[in-house]
Each structure stands twice: as structure tokens, then as C-alpha cells.
Design an enzyme around this catalytic site. Structure first.
Site, PDB file in Angstrom:
ATOM      1  CE  LYS A  47      -3.887   1.915   2.700  1.00 52.96           C
ATOM      2  NZ  LYS A  47      -4.741   1.662   3.894  1.00 52.96           N
ATOM      3  CB  SER A  78      -7.918   3.458   3.075  1.00 53.15           C
ATOM      4  OG  SER A  78      -7.075   2.861   4.065  1.00 53.15           O
ATOM      5  CB  SER A  96      -8.464   0.711   6.000  1.00 59.74           C
ATOM      6  OG  SER A  96      -9.149   1.906   6.290  1.00 59.74           O
TER       7      SER A  96
END
Length: 702
Positions: free
Chosen positions: A345, A418, A442
């Protein structure tokens, strides 16, 4: 002399020996003094299943070439073309000419040096290897074409066809050469592994890679490419199967590129990769350079990585899941994740790469060092594949400059946030492992939306240094994987200690009835979660309903903590660049700016009460079970701080507040092709128990 062969290795030596066998006057020229001496002393030996032959033929070094050269057969490696022409060009007779029998499309460069009228194109595809001074192995037959660069029929081409064994003429020699370059791109990929050519081509999971490599070459071919020896530019997929059979018939199992890299330990002939643009061609070249520099060995893992890059090229843009593709890097020769591609990420630092946080605000210079989790991945031998898209600063909304990531299960829906890009790539099969972060759900929410395994571990189990913070009290680094076993393997590396899956039976599972009775829970999701809980019961777990009264405190406490801490992190950025945030991120930070210290302290106090409430419950049960999120993947990510956003994180947020490990597992289809998620949680520190139970569910639900 009828022919002078410059470059008397595998190809030039074979052609020269066969010409001499047929009665032609041949002079061999090679830059290797030992090879020249051996040929002069013992003759040139061809060996192998195709032919056993020894010919007495003179050989010289380049500076010993005759003063006048007629027909020159040039067979040096493409990178040595210039040096060879330095010796040939001054000696070339007025009616002399050069026939290129090389790999690569070298004819234009030769023509520029000596003139097109003295340049003849040649295409060679038989299998041969240089074994030792004076010895060449001929492993398989293949096509040999010659032709003028302008396509004319000429007497010299006709003479070459009469003299060169099995040669044919063509009016499109460049078409054959470009087709061979496309096939050669496939061979370059096989060479970074230790698999035989046929075995590599026959493996279904590499097919897309081979086809796409050929496509990258053919896309820029300036002439129509020609089919040969099973390779058909118009049918690349079928070509792979035909090339498997072609190479199985050859005793030459590996390419000369492989022999250069793995056996001779010398620079490979990579001109085509260096001269052409294409993402997979570039990655192949980078891997070859890593092998040449000693950072890697020729092994299947390199081919697996290239195949992952090929999948990334297909799915990354399609899903808008990738921010930065990472080049292959040197890695240890062994490790628990040796050769396994991992997506990261893009709020996690990778040395030398900008950590964008999917935002145009406060974009930093390239990271000076890896985050701890990335450093541990490298030590474990993992391949860092890419940096993935996320919701802006992991704060729950999209920055328009980066856009939403789409769900591979239904590309009209979000993959969730996210950790949106990481989840999408794992669900699409690009890679099996990815890193995400989880502050209120997330990791687990996108895992539920995409039908994969998403773990938020115990707070503090995995280090956070080098990860851009959203809320220091609630942030977790965690994992997105296809299976529970992969989760355990990845967490073991990230945590720096073994997470062992063990048999578990008779566990007591508490069902959070208030979650299953929640009116916001979509009926189809409720049904799938209830079915999943029934499977746990059938697997020998004791299932009981219970409640955690402190859940009433979660929304207010979690909201106060995240908003206050997010504002604390972003205050100075917001003052300088408020207008550059995405509108929903800006709105969230504005909310944070209005949370006073007293409200924040009340949130922290509520956190203690929630943590104590969960601790008391885990004195009664081993696990808690419920839905991960109330609905299947929506069309867009609901912003944090809105009623829709509050519903999305309602079931995941409590475990961020209390620090308990929690995992989302796919538990069936809720709508169309969209899955529902079952969430299991355990007491703080009981990550092994949680994942062991999750594996039981995975096995009984398969």
C-alpha cells in the site's frame, strides 16, 4: 575463399563446418584465441543428435583476416557487431558483401556502415551451442532464410541458397527477423529461470507472459512479420503450443542466453531488450542485469515474478489499482517468502520511491529507507511488486487525481478502502500477498468486498515505523491474501515471530447478536454470515449469542480519536494546501479541526472502557463472530464521517479501538458476483488462535 565466417561460435561455426563439408573454401575468424588455436590444431567438431562431424578448416583472429574479403558471413553477438565491422569494412572487396546470421535486427546498422548494396539479411533458427574451444553442439534443426533488404531477387541470394545447407530465399527478410525477435523475447524470459525452454513454454500460468512479450515486440515491427517453425505472429496463443513441440524435438534444452547467464557467467546478448520499449521487455532486461551482477540466480522464481508483472500489466490499469510498479531488486538466495510477489500500500515507505499516499498534498521526496515491514519482506526474500492505490492518506475518500479502484468481482463497484488497490490485486490473482493498513476497517472491508482474507492483527504486533499515520492510537499494518495459510506466513515475517496454525477444536464462539439483528444489515449478507456461523458449529465449535454493552461507546470514542489525531497529523499540510485535498478528505479534516482536547480525552477514556469490555467477553469465549460489513461492495466508497460511512465501519471499528486481532473471511455470494464477509475476532495477543480457527472455517466452507 568462397566464404569467410566472422564469429565462429555456435551459429557461425555450424554454418562454416557444413559449408566446408560440402566442399566450399571456408575461413573461420573468431576473437577467442583458444577457439582459433583448437580449430587449427584438431579441426572443428560438430556433435549432438543432429550431426557428428569434424572438418579441417583454417581459423584466424580478426587482425589476421585477409586484405580482401568477398562473401562474409557475420555471426558475432549483436553487441560485437561494431567491433567486427571495424575489421571487415576496410578489407571488404568492391563486390564483397556481408550476410548477417546474428540474433537481433542488425542489418540496418551494418548497411549504414558498409552500404545497403553490400548488406544481405539472414535469419537462423536452428539450435546450437558453443561447448568448448573447437567443439559445437548442434541440438535441433530450424529455418534458415536469406534475402536482400529491399526484397529484390539477386544472383548472390540465389548463390547463397544453393550453398548454405537448407537455406531458402525471402523477399521479406526483415519480417522474419522481427518475428524472431518476438520469439526471442519469449526465450529471454525462459532464460531467467532454470526450466528447459519447452517446460517453461508449456506451463499455463506463464502463457500470458509469453504472449504479451511477443506482442510488445510485434507492436513496433516496421514490416509485416513472417511465421516460422511454429511461431505465427497472427496466432500467438497457438504459437506457444507449437513452440513447445518444436523445442521438445530439439536436444538443445536451454537457450544460449541461459547458458551465458547460468553456465558461462558472462553478459548476455540483450540488444533487442535494450532497444525496444515495453514494460515486460524492460522487466526481463532488469532481471537479466540482476543475474549478471550476482544479485540473483537463474531460477523459476524469476519467471514467476515476470508472470506477476504480466498480470499486473493487465489488471493494474483496468482496476486503477497501482500507483508505482517496482523494478526487480537483488534479494537473498533463500527465505520464508523467497520469490513471492507482494504488493505494498502506498502509505508505506519503500526506499527510493515516493510515498504518494494517493494525494497531491505534501508529496515527499523518495523515501530514504524502507519501512520496517518492507525491510522484513526483503530479508525474507519476497519480491516487492508494486505500490498500490488507496483512499487519500488512508482517510476514507478518493483524491480525484488518483481515482477509485474498481472491484475485480464487479468492475462497476469499488474494491473498498482504504487498502483498495492491495485488495483488488489479490482478488484479481495478480499476487497472493499484499500489505494494507487498517484504522477502522481499511483491510477487512475491502477484503469482504473482494472475497479474500484480510487480517488486522493485534495492535502493536507489526511495527508501524515508515508508515504514514492516520491515527496513532488505532493504526495497524495488516495483510490481504488469498488463503489463511498465506496470512500466517506473511504475518510471521512482518511480526518477526512465527505464527503457527494448529488444530483447534471445541472453541467457544460468541455471536454478536446486535450485529446480526442490525436493521442496516442487508438480508443476503445476514444469511451468508448465519450460514458461516452454522458451519463453525458443525465443525465442533460451541456457538453462543452474547453482547458487548461497551459497543455503545464505540462510534463516539473512535470518531473523536481518529478525527483529533488525523487533524494533528495534517494540521500543517492543511494550512498550506487545504484546497488540494479531495473534497471528502478535506471535509473530514475540517471535522477534526473542531474536535477539542476534552472530547479527545473522553474518546481515549471510552477506548479504555471498550478494551475492558472486550477483555471481559474474551474471558467467556475464545472468538467473536459477526459480519464484516453490512452490505456488498457499493458503487463508491462512502466517506468517513457520513451516515453511510459510519455503517460501513460499524462492525470493524470496535476492534481497532480495543486492539483485538480480527480477520475477514469470504462466506458466500450476497449479490451478483459480490461476496459477503464473515468477521472473526480474538483476545488481544491471540492471533495464532484466531488464524487457526479461521483456517478451520476455510476448510469446512471450501
Amino acid at each position: 575463399m568462397d566464404y569467410v565466417v566472422v564469429g565462429a561460435g555456435a551459429i557461425g561455426g555450424t554454418v562454416g563446418a557444413r559449408l566446408a563439408r560440402d566442399g566450399h573454401e571456408v575461413l573461420l575468424c573468431d576473437a577467442d584465441p583458444e577457439h582459433v588455436a583448437a580449430v587449427n590444431a584438431r579441426g572443428l567438431e560438430l556433435e549432438g543428435p543432429v550431426e557428428e562431424l569434424t572438418v579441417r578448416v583454417p581459423a584466424v583472429l580478426p587482425d589476421e583476416l585477409p586484405d580482401e574479403l568477398g562473401a562474409v558471413l557475420l555471426a558475432v553477438k549483436s553487441q560485437h557487431t561494431g567491433a567486427a565491422l571495424d575489421a571487415i569494412a576496410p578489407r571488404l572487396a568492391p563486390d564483397g558483401f556481408v550476410v548477417s546470421l546474428q540474433n537481433g535486427v542488425n542489418e540496418p546498422a551494418i548497411a549504414e556502415r558498409i552500404g545497403e548494396e553490400r548488406t544481405v539479411g539472414g535469419f537462423v533458427n536452428f539450435g546450437a551451442d558453443y561447448l568448448a574451444p573447437g567443439r559445437i553442439f548442434v541440438g535441433g534443426e530450424g529455418a534458415l532464410y536469406v534475402g536482400e533488404l529491399d526484397g529484390r531477387d539477386t544472383e548472390r541470394v540465389a548463390q547463397l541458397v544453393r550453398d548454405l545447407p537448407d537455406a531458402k530465399s525471402t523477399s521479406n527478410i526483415l519480417g522474419y527477423l522481427w518475428a524472431k525477435e518476438a520469439y526471442g523475447a519469449m526465450l529471454f524470459a525462459t532464460a531467467v529461470s532454470d526450466l528447459a525452454i519447452a517446460d517453461a513454454l508449456a506451463e499455463p500460468r506463464y502463457r500470458t507472459l509469453f504472449v504479451r512479450l511477443a506482442q510488445e515486440v510485434l507492436r513496433v515491427a516496421p514490416v509485416p512479420p513472417e511465421p516460422f517453425d511454429g511461431f505465427d505472429p497472427g496466432d500467438l496463443d497457438g504459437s506457444v503450443d507449437r513452440l513447445v513441440e518444436f523445442n521438445r524435438r530439439s536436444a538443445k534444452t536451454h537457450s544460449g542466453i541461459y547458458r551465458d547467464l547460468a553456465v558461462r557467467k558472462r553478459k548476455a546478448e540483450t540488444a533487442i531488450l535494450e532497444d525496444l520499449e515495453g514494460p515486460l521487455l524492460q522487466r526481463t532486461l532488469e532481471l537479466i542485469h540482476q543475474i549478471e551482477d550476482g544479485g540473483r540466480a537463474c531460477e523459476v522464481g524469476n519467471l514467476e515474478l515476470l508472470a506477476a508483472y504480466a498480470r499486473l500489466e493487465e489488471w493494474g490499469p483496468r482496476l486503477n489499482a497501482v500507483i508505482t510498479v517496482l523494478p526487480p531488486a537483488a534479494r537473498p538466495a533463500a527465505g520464508p517468502l523467497h520469490g513471492v510477489p507482494v504488493a505494498v500500500k502506498d502509505n508505506i515507505n519503500v526506499q527510493g520511491v515516493v510515498t504518494t499516499n494517493a494525494s497531491t498534498v505534501g508529496v515527499p521526496p523518495p523515501a530514504e529507507r524502507d519501512a520496517s515491514v518492507v525491510a522484513r519482506l526483503r530479508t525474507a526474500g519476497a519480491e516487492l511488486l508494486c505500490k498500490t492505490n488507496l483512499l487519500e492518506y488512508a482517510a476514507g475518500s478518493v483524491n480525484p487525481a488518483y481515482g477509485m479502484t474498481f472491484n475485480p468481482r464487479d468492475e462497476s463497484r469499488t474494491s473498498g478502502g482504504s487498502s483498495t488497490g492491495s485488495a483488488a490485486l489479490v482478488a484479481a490473482g495478480v499476487c497472493d500477498l499484499a500489505l494494507g493498513t487498517d484504522t477502522g476497517g481499511s483491510i477487512r472491508i475491502p477484503a469482504a468486498y473482494c472475497g479474500i482474507v484480510g487480517l488486522k492483527p493485534t495492535f502493536g504486533l507489526i511495527p508501524l515505523d515508515g508508515v504514514f499515520p492516520l491515527s496513532q492510537s488505532c493504526d495497524h499494518v495488516g495483510t490481504l491474501t488469498r488463503t489463511v495459510a498465506q496470512t500466517a506466513a506473511l504475518v510471521s515475517v512482518l511480526a518477526g515471530r512465527a505464527i503457527e496454525l494448529r488444530p483447534v477444536t471445541g472453541l467457544r464462539v460468541g455471536v454478536l447478536r446486535r450485529q446480526l439483528d442490525d436493521p442496516d444489515l442487508v438480508p443476503a449478507v445476514r444469511e451468508r454470515v448465519q450460514e458461516a456461523i452454522e458451519r463453525l458449529g458443525a465443525a465442533g465449535f460451541e456457538v453462543v449469542d452474547l453482547d458487548v454493552p461497551e459497543l455503545d461507546l464505540v462510534d463516539e470514542s473512535l470518531g473523536a480519536i481518529i478525527l483529533w489525531e488525523a487533524w494533528d497529523v495534517h494540521r500543517h499540510l492543511f494550512e498550506r494546501q487545504a484546497g488540494d485535498y479531495g473534497p471528502n478528505t478535506r471535509a473530514l479534516l475540517e471535522l477534526g479541526s473542531r474536535v477539542d482536547d476534552e472530547t479527545y480525552r473522553a474518546g481515549l477514556a471510552g477506548r479504555k472502557r471498550v478494551t475492558a469490555g472486550f477483555a471481559a467477553v474474551f474471558d467467556q469465549v475464545d472468538l467473536l463472530a459477526g459480519p464484516t460489513v453490512a452490505y456488498p461492495a457499493p458503487a463508491e466508497d462512502p466517506p468517513v464521517g457520513t451516515p453511510e460511512g459510519d455503517v460501513e465501519g460499524r462492525y470493524t471499528g470496535p476492534y481497532n479501538l480495543a486492539g483485538n486481532p480480527a480477520v475477514s473471511l469470504p462466506c458466500g455470494i450476497a449479490e451478483g458476483n459480490l461476496p459477503a464477509g464473515l468477521q472473526l475476532a480474538a483476545a488481544v495477543g491471540n492471533d495464532e488462535l484466531l488464524l487457526s480457527a479461521a483456517r478451520v472455517y476455510e476448510e469446512v466452507s471450501a
